[in-house]
Design an enzyme around this catalytic site. Sequence first.
Site: not given
Length: 312
Positions: A54, A97
């Site tokens: 991730h 992100h």
Amino acid sequence: MKIKILVLFFIAAAACAFQRPAAPRLHTIQTGSAQALKAFLKYTPDRLPFICAHRGGPRKGFPENCIPTFENTLAHNPAMLEIDPRYTKDGHIVLMHDPTLDRTTNGQGKVSDHTLAELRQLRLKDTEGHLTDYTIPTLDEALEWAKGKTVLVIDAKDVPVEARAKKVLEHGAQANAIVIAYSIDDIKKCYQVSSDIVMEVMTGKMAHVKQLDESGVPWENIIGFVSHELSPDSAIFREVHQRGSMCILGSSRNYDRQFTSGKITAEALEKGYLSLISYGADVIEADLSIESGAALKPLQTAASSKSKFFRY
């Protein structure tokens, strides 16, 4: 005299080259074509469970969505790498992100309010909030870097599915990148751009599976993300596997979070990862890529038709 100077120059250059740190040896996933990637992600009973890191596998000293972090992850174990694309003010796509810069860089404000040149001046922070010497990479750079090394899983953020799919085609990266599609419309749009591109698609409910059956998109273009939650419905795994696709389970919101908050031990963390595989997962999307990779390593020694895709 000139000869002596040249000799000294070459000796010094050789000494510098000798002292330069060697590039890390990487555990790689070798999918040399779009068809090979589909074959790698096709479910078979002898599949070898592996991880998807991730945000690329950030940890102390290694920021999220950063190419040196990707290499650190692959130095420990084979992994796909989930990444997050965002548009800059001048239309480039960088890896970030958050919509803002504050948490992960020494900059401030929205990513979309800065040009690529401005973003290049910033430095990335690691998971401890410490500033590193690493800078923000572009999606173009990541797609080129991934060739012959791994498979990038490109999330959406503010970049439409067609734009991500076209980037994959632009770089000839159909063997080394898949895109996340969150709706049937996006799945169809991506497939229209190219039937070579594999998509990660939500398959947590039987309704999702039936929608995919009726979408006209072949299951060979799909890897299913089942859940971030524990004890998911085991019937989902059977249904997706029967259609020839692998299943992903996330550990970031359960075992990873429990471990980093001190609620479980390292031994319990390892058992937790293995339990996700026992539920039916083929891939674990983990925040703790090194720990999850180590937990699955014993499972990767079995004889398998998938072994040919893994290299060190």
